[in-house]
Design a protein around this motif. Structure first.
Motif, PDB file in Angstrom:
ATOM      1  N   LEU A 467      82.699  37.708  19.268  1.00  0.00           N
ATOM      2  CA  LEU A 467      82.626  38.171  17.880  1.00  0.00           C
ATOM      3  C   LEU A 467      82.507  36.994  16.918  1.00  0.00           C
ATOM      4  O   LEU A 467      81.787  37.061  15.906  1.00  0.00           O
ATOM      5  CB  LEU A 467      83.858  39.015  17.560  1.00  0.00           C
ATOM      6  CG  LEU A 467      83.787  39.931  16.338  1.00  0.00           C
ATOM      7  CD1 LEU A 467      82.642  40.924  16.476  1.00  0.00           C
ATOM      8  CD2 LEU A 467      85.115  40.680  16.162  1.00  0.00           C
ATOM      9  N   ARG A 468      83.190  35.900  17.232  1.00  0.00           N
ATOM     10  CA  ARG A 468      83.110  34.713  16.371  1.00  0.00           C
ATOM     11  C   ARG A 468      81.740  34.045  16.450  1.00  0.00           C
ATOM     12  O   ARG A 468      81.369  33.298  15.541  1.00  0.00           O
ATOM     13  CB  ARG A 468      84.225  33.731  16.746  1.00  0.00           C
ATOM     14  CG  ARG A 468      85.583  34.162  16.202  1.00  0.00           C
ATOM     15  CD  ARG A 468      86.689  33.169  16.489  1.00  0.00           C
ATOM     16  NE  ARG A 468      87.851  33.452  15.653  1.00  0.00           N
ATOM     17  CZ  ARG A 468      89.007  32.801  15.727  1.00  0.00           C
ATOM     18  NH1 ARG A 468      89.165  31.822  16.611  1.00  0.00           N
ATOM     19  NH2 ARG A 468      89.999  33.112  14.916  1.00  0.00           N
ATOM     20  N   ASP A 469      81.007  34.286  17.522  1.00  0.00           N
ATOM     21  CA  ASP A 469      79.627  33.807  17.589  1.00  0.00           C
ATOM     22  C   ASP A 469      78.690  34.715  16.802  1.00  0.00           C
ATOM     23  O   ASP A 469      77.759  34.240  16.135  1.00  0.00           O
ATOM     24  CB  ASP A 469      79.172  33.741  19.049  1.00  0.00           C
ATOM     25  CG  ASP A 469      79.812  32.593  19.801  1.00  0.00           C
ATOM     26  OD1 ASP A 469      80.251  31.630  19.143  1.00  0.00           O
ATOM     27  OD2 ASP A 469      79.902  32.669  21.042  1.00  0.00           O
ATOM     28  N   TRP A 470      78.941  36.018  16.865  1.00  0.00           N
ATOM     29  CA  TRP A 470      78.042  36.986  16.234  1.00  0.00           C
ATOM     30  C   TRP A 470      78.177  37.041  14.705  1.00  0.00           C
ATOM     31  O   TRP A 470      77.196  37.269  14.004  1.00  0.00           O
ATOM     32  CB  TRP A 470      78.284  38.385  16.809  1.00  0.00           C
ATOM     33  CG  TRP A 470      77.775  38.556  18.213  1.00  0.00           C
ATOM     34  CD1 TRP A 470      77.043  37.669  18.927  1.00  0.00           C
ATOM     35  CD2 TRP A 470      77.966  39.694  19.048  1.00  0.00           C
ATOM     36  NE1 TRP A 470      76.756  38.165  20.171  1.00  0.00           N
ATOM     37  CE2 TRP A 470      77.295  39.419  20.282  1.00  0.00           C
ATOM     38  CE3 TRP A 470      78.617  40.917  18.917  1.00  0.00           C
ATOM     39  CZ2 TRP A 470      77.282  40.314  21.342  1.00  0.00           C
ATOM     40  CZ3 TRP A 470      78.590  41.826  19.967  1.00  0.00           C
ATOM     41  CH2 TRP A 470      77.938  41.532  21.165  1.00  0.00           C
ATOM     42  N   VAL A 471      79.400  36.907  14.191  1.00  0.00           N
ATOM     43  CA  VAL A 471      79.614  37.059  12.747  1.00  0.00           C
ATOM     44  C   VAL A 471      78.806  36.044  11.933  1.00  0.00           C
ATOM     45  O   VAL A 471      78.114  36.426  10.964  1.00  0.00           O
ATOM     46  CB  VAL A 471      81.117  36.992  12.403  1.00  0.00           C
ATOM     47  CG1 VAL A 471      81.321  36.868  10.898  1.00  0.00           C
ATOM     48  CG2 VAL A 471      81.843  38.224  12.919  1.00  0.00           C
ATOM     49  N   PRO A 472      78.834  34.740  12.242  1.00  0.00           N
ATOM     50  CA  PRO A 472      77.997  33.805  11.464  1.00  0.00           C
ATOM     51  C   PRO A 472      76.505  34.136  11.563  1.00  0.00           C
ATOM     52  O   PRO A 472      75.766  33.954  10.586  1.00  0.00           O
ATOM     53  CB  PRO A 472      78.306  32.441  12.114  1.00  0.00           C
ATOM     54  CG  PRO A 472      79.640  32.616  12.744  1.00  0.00           C
ATOM     55  CD  PRO A 472      79.672  34.031  13.225  1.00  0.00           C
ATOM     56  N   GLN A 473      76.082  34.620  12.730  1.00  0.00           N
ATOM     57  CA  GLN A 473      74.679  35.006  12.876  1.00  0.00           C
ATOM     58  C   GLN A 473      74.341  36.186  11.961  1.00  0.00           C
ATOM     59  O   GLN A 473      73.279  36.211  11.323  1.00  0.00           O
ATOM     60  CB  GLN A 473      74.387  35.379  14.335  1.00  0.00           C
ATOM     61  CG  GLN A 473      74.551  34.237  15.326  1.00  0.00           C
ATOM     62  CD  GLN A 473      74.431  34.691  16.765  1.00  0.00           C
ATOM     63  OE1 GLN A 473      73.963  35.800  17.051  1.00  0.00           O
ATOM     64  NE2 GLN A 473      74.855  33.835  17.698  1.00  0.00           N
ATOM     65  N   ALA A 474      75.268  37.162  11.889  1.00  0.00           N
ATOM     66  CA  ALA A 474      75.027  38.334  11.049  1.00  0.00           C
ATOM     67  C   ALA A 474      74.976  37.968   9.573  1.00  0.00           C
ATOM     68  O   ALA A 474      74.242  38.590   8.789  1.00  0.00           O
ATOM     69  CB  ALA A 474      76.115  39.383  11.311  1.00  0.00           C
ATOM     70  N   MET A 475      75.770  36.965   9.165  1.00  0.00           N
ATOM     71  CA  MET A 475      75.845  36.595   7.757  1.00  0.00           C
ATOM     72  C   MET A 475      74.892  35.460   7.376  1.00  0.00           C
ATOM     73  O   MET A 475      74.936  34.965   6.251  1.00  0.00           O
ATOM     74  CB  MET A 475      77.289  36.157   7.422  1.00  0.00           C
ATOM     75  CG  MET A 475      78.294  37.273   7.572  1.00  0.00           C
ATOM     76  SD  MET A 475      77.955  38.640   6.453  1.00  0.00           S
ATOM     77  CE  MET A 475      78.531  40.015   7.439  1.00  0.00           C
ATOM     78  N   ALA A 476      74.040  35.076   8.310  1.00  0.00           N
ATOM     79  CA  ALA A 476      73.149  33.942   8.052  1.00  0.00           C
ATOM     80  C   ALA A 476      72.200  34.196   6.889  1.00  0.00           C
ATOM     81  O   ALA A 476      71.833  33.262   6.161  1.00  0.00           O
ATOM     82  CB  ALA A 476      72.361  33.616   9.324  1.00  0.00           C
ATOM     83  N   ASP A 477      71.812  35.459   6.698  1.00  0.00           N
ATOM     84  CA  ASP A 477      70.855  35.781   5.632  1.00  0.00           C
ATOM     85  C   ASP A 477      71.519  36.143   4.310  1.00  0.00           C
ATOM     86  O   ASP A 477      70.823  36.535   3.354  1.00  0.00           O
ATOM     87  CB  ASP A 477      69.954  36.944   6.084  1.00  0.00           C
ATOM     88  CG  ASP A 477      69.098  36.567   7.283  1.00  0.00           C
ATOM     89  OD1 ASP A 477      68.793  35.360   7.419  1.00  0.00           O
ATOM     90  OD2 ASP A 477      68.771  37.462   8.092  1.00  0.00           O
ATOM     91  N   VAL A 478      72.847  36.047   4.241  1.00  0.00           N
ATOM     92  CA  VAL A 478      73.579  36.357   3.004  1.00  0.00           C
ATOM     93  C   VAL A 478      74.030  35.036   2.388  1.00  0.00           C
ATOM     94  O   VAL A 478      74.964  34.398   2.874  1.00  0.00           O
ATOM     95  CB  VAL A 478      74.797  37.267   3.270  1.00  0.00           C
ATOM     96  CG1 VAL A 478      75.499  37.599   1.954  1.00  0.00           C
ATOM     97  CG2 VAL A 478      74.375  38.525   4.005  1.00  0.00           C
ATOM     98  N   PRO A 479      73.383  34.584   1.320  1.00  0.00           N
ATOM     99  CA  PRO A 479      73.748  33.293   0.713  1.00  0.00           C
ATOM    100  C   PRO A 479      75.155  33.325   0.120  1.00  0.00           C
ATOM    101  O   PRO A 479      75.610  34.352  -0.392  1.00  0.00           O
ATOM    102  CB  PRO A 479      72.685  33.099  -0.378  1.00  0.00           C
ATOM    103  CG  PRO A 479      72.165  34.474  -0.666  1.00  0.00           C
ATOM    104  CD  PRO A 479      72.271  35.250   0.606  1.00  0.00           C
ATOM    105  N   ASP A 480      75.850  32.168   0.218  1.00  0.00           N
ATOM    106  CA  ASP A 480      77.189  31.979  -0.365  1.00  0.00           C
ATOM    107  C   ASP A 480      78.234  32.920   0.250  1.00  0.00           C
ATOM    108  O   ASP A 480      79.273  33.173  -0.364  1.00  0.00           O
ATOM    109  CB  ASP A 480      77.162  32.192  -1.877  1.00  0.00           C
ATOM    110  CG  ASP A 480      76.225  31.238  -2.575  1.00  0.00           C
ATOM    111  OD1 ASP A 480      76.135  30.067  -2.135  1.00  0.00           O
ATOM    112  OD2 ASP A 480      75.556  31.670  -3.543  1.00  0.00           O
TER     113      ASP A 480
END
Length: 791
Positions: A467-480
């Motif tokens: 989950l800790r690998d997936w969360v940053p990937q999911a939020m990569a397109d959300v700036p700030d």
């Protein structure tokens, strides 16, 4: 008045408890801060679980009827805010009715009883069904009641046990009661002061338990040091005020030294840089400081007021046992190997401790969780049934995201994509669809993702890492966007990693400051380094015992626990600091007595023998009390308290037996005069202080006087002219005898007309050969002693 004032101030100030925001570390700590910034309303959630009594398939019609009954009755309660619709488990064995309580979560356990009554009444009205309630309030209430009963049992056992041991030690009821009353007073005052201190450093709920543990340990210890020395001096002929002054000068000094070393050790916990450890350190330091203050003020005042009443009422057999004259035969026999063959004894005893320490090399650390609780607790059994049917209600990871309010839609879209990935992976629970929560200002979003594994399992850890690998990937397109994964599993993993990172700093701090403190006290690098090494050896051996017991299954039936294959992560660091402090208590006291004997000019071997023999009664008594109290903690339900109790009891036992009887005397005998390097000792009057500086050799007009109770075979008496420096008048004998310590003769056979066998009737017949001693100015010579008296 001081204790009452502390309790009053503590009650008026109230407790400032550690919040989730303050207690977290690393990524889980960041997740807690993100959630806290969202200012989500906290509601106490309850879950009513309906299952078949035999554990089999639930009849849908019967289950729905019971669920409808639960909904109707719960809605009628004033404590309930809302009741959700019942929904079945994927395996068809259970129905779940969600209930939301009014009010916050802090005191939900105090308001949940009406809901529990409804659940119980529904079960009575529907035969063949089991109705369980698990949630914020019910779980807290069930666990607190069980733990409360545990601690009540521990208190009911520990206090009488401590009193019984002290009664055997002193043989008098008042003397036995003084240490217990003093220790409990210190605990009360410290609890009040720690409550006030919580407004500077927030307090964890375990502080009161740690204060009780530390307060009883050091409070009883310090009182024992003082009382034993005061009684020893009275038996040597001093009046009770002089005896108290000598006790203050020797044992009182030792108490200050011991208290300082404990405080220094506990201060090391601040370097852990974690709120819970800072709270535990604060509570421990306060109770030790109060115990030292009480030992230097209240205790001598109490002894002065009581006078000889401290030895009343006497228990006949025990009193005769404690007042036996003459040297003990047991301790010289136990010390013989260390004194006669120090090298061999040192190798064998250190080898045995190192062998005990070997299992510690395989120590595994994990945070305690629900899987560590005893399965005999009803609420734990209900939790197991709930998580078996609804895994998402058990082990949960919390995903937290903080971003500008204008990007709320992008955040929710990213989280939905994340949930789609978890729905396709067996590492996560699929019994219900997770709900995304949004803060009122649209800046913070959270979602709970369940896993079907127990918190300490490899599956739970693997799901967290994924989950800790997936969360940053999911939020990569959300700036700030700021994201983190928290939850119980994450907190345990992060806490353990944080402690492993900070442990070298804490250990280094404790070792360095202890080294400096011991060097300043004894003015000897050798004593300081040996104290460090012996305490490290004792701590390592106790860690080995801890690992051997709790990381394996052989002791499960004996101690009534379920092994998780690990040691609670916070325990090694806390145990190390506590053990280092408490072990220094004994070490300082014993080495002080050895130094006191060495100052008299005897050889190192004789000084070690006399120092350990003289201190044996006090240290053994204190060790028995502490081992007994700590062992009681091993009977509690919570595994962390079991490990704490067993670890402390094992360490104190090893320290009192192997270290003090074999390792310490063998090491000091082998070192000889190098014990006091780089300084050296001067011969002199051993009665002026055990830990002070060198004591000058007395003038010939003031010969060394030894306590006959401590060294009966070397008792010696100055002539009246030498003792008082003035003409001796037989017709005016009363004052000189009182000043010189001979007041006992007046009532025990010493008449104004002359001497009538003063040694036999005056109580000195045990000190040598009375038939050879016909007058005070004459004594059997012993030229083996460097300071023997020549009339």
């Amino acid at each position: 008045m001081f204790v009452a004032a502390c309790l009053f101030l503590g009650g008026a100030a109230g407790t400032n408890a550690i919040s989730d925001e303050e207690s977290g570390v690393r990524e889980s700590g960041r997740a807690g801060k993100i959630v806290h910034s969202g200012d989500f309303p906290e509601k106490a959630e309850e879950n009513v679980l309906i299952t078949a009594e035999d554990g089999g398939k639930l009849d849908p019609a019967v289950g729905q009827e019971a669920a409808a009954d639960v909904v109707e009755r719960m809605k009628a309660l004033d404590e309930v805010e809302s009741v959700g619709d019942p929904f079945p488990s994927p395996d068809g064995k259970a129905l779940l009715v969600p209930v939301t309580m009014k009010g916050d979560t802090e005191n939900a356990d105090q308001r949940v009883q009406p809901l529990l009554d409804v659940s119980a009444s529904v079960q009575e009205d529907h035969e063949g069904l089991r109705v369980d309630e698990v949630g914020t309030g019910s779980t807290a209430k069930g666990l607190s009641e069980t733990l409360g009963e545990d601690f009540k049992k521990a208190e009911l056992i520990s206090l009488p046990l401590t009193l019984l041991i002290l009664l055997v030690v002193f043989g008098a009821i008042i003397a036995a009661g003084v240490p217990v009353v003093l220790a409990l007073s210190c605990v009360g005052a410290a609890i009040g002061l720690s409550t006030v201190a919580s407004h500077v450093l927030p307090e964890t709920s375990a502080v009161s338990n740690v204060i009780l543990l530390m307060g009883m340990a050091v409070g009883v210890d310090y009182s024992l040091f003082y009382l034993k020395r005061e009684r020893e001096e009275r038996r040597a002929g001093k009046n009770h005020v002089d005896a108290i002054e000598i006790a203050a000068e020797t044992s009182g000094h030792t108490v200050v030294v011991s208290g300082t070393t404990v405080i220094v050790a506990m201060a090391g916990l601040y370097l852990a840089n974690e709120a819970t450890f800072a709270s535990l350190a604060t509570g421990s330091i306060i109770v030790v400081a109060v115990a030292v203050l009480a030992s230097l003020t209240v205790l001598p005042a109490l002894l002065a007021k009581l006078g000889r009443w401290v030895d009343k009422p006497r228990v006949p057999f025990l009193w005769r046992l404690t007042m036996r004259s003459g040297e003990s035969r047991v301790w010289p026999a136990l010390l013989r190997p260390a004194l006669s063959k120090p090298g061999i004894t040192l190798v064998v005893s250190v080898g045995a401790l190192l062998l005990l320490a070997v299992p510690a090399l395989d120590m595994k650390l994990k945070q305690p969780g629900s899987d560590d609780l005893s399965r005999d607790i009803p609420v734990v059994q209900a939790m197991d049934r709930l998580t078996e049917s609804f895994p998402s209600k058990g082990t949960v990871h919390q995903v937290a995201v903080r971003a500008p309010a204008g990007q709320a839609d992008e955040v929710k879209s990213a989280l939905r994509g994340l949930l789609e990935r978890t729905a396709e992976d067996d590492l996560f629970a699929h019994d219900s669809t997770p709900t995304i929560k949004e803060s009122a200002d649209h800046r913070v979003h959270t979602v709970d993702v369940g896993t079907p594994y127990q918190p300490k399992s490899d599956g739970a850890r693997e799901s967290l890492d994924l989950l800790r690998d997936w969360v940053p990937q999911a939020m990569a397109d959300v700036p700030d966007a700021e994201s983190a994964v928290g939850g119980k599993v994450a907190q345990g993993v992060d806490f353990t990693g944080h402690l492993e990172e900070r442990m070298p700093w804490v250990v280094g701090f404790v070792l360095l400051l202890t080294l400096v403190t011991m060097m300043m006290i004894f003015r000897s690098l050798a004593v300081a380094f040996s104290a460090i090494l012996l305490n490290l050896l004792s701590a390592a051996a106790s860690f080995g015992v801890l690992v051997a017991v709790f990381q394996n299954t052989w002791a499960e039936g004996i101690l009534d626990f379920h092994s998780s294959g690990a040691v609670v992560s916070w325990l090694p660091l806390f145990l190390f600091v506590v053990l280092f402090g408490l072990s220094m208590d004994y070490h300082v006291f014993v080495v002080s007595r050895i130094r006191e004997a060495a100052l008299e000019g005897v050889t190192t071997k004789v000084a070690v023998r006399e120092g350990i023999t003289r201190s044996a009664g006090v240290v053994t008594s204190a060790a028995i009390v502490m081992v007994g109290v700590f062992a009681i903690f091993g009977t509690l339900s919570m595994v962390e308290f079991k490990q704490l109790g067993v670890g402390l009891a094992a360490a104190i036992l090893l320290d009192a037996v192997i270290i003090r009887i074999y390792v310490l005397p063998a090491l000091m005998t082998a070192l000889g005069k190098w014990n006091w390097w780089p300084g050296k000792l001067s011969g002199g009057n051993g009665g002026t202080g055990g830990t002070g500086g060198p004591v000058p050799v007395p003038d010939q007009a003031e010969p060394t006087r030894h306590d006959p109770e401590e060294q009966p075979q070397y008792a010696r008496f100055a002539s009246p002219q030498q003792q008082y420096g003035q003409p001796y008048q037989q017709d005016a004998q009363q004052q000189p005898y009182q000043q010189g310590g001979y007041q006992q003769y007046q009532q025990d056979g010493y008449q104004q007309g002359g001497y009538q066998e003063p040694y036999q009737q005056g109580g000195y017949q045990h000190g040598g050969h009375p038939q050879q001693e016909t007058r005070p100015g004459q004594h059997r010579r012993d030229t083996s002693r460097p300071d023997y008296y020549q009339p």
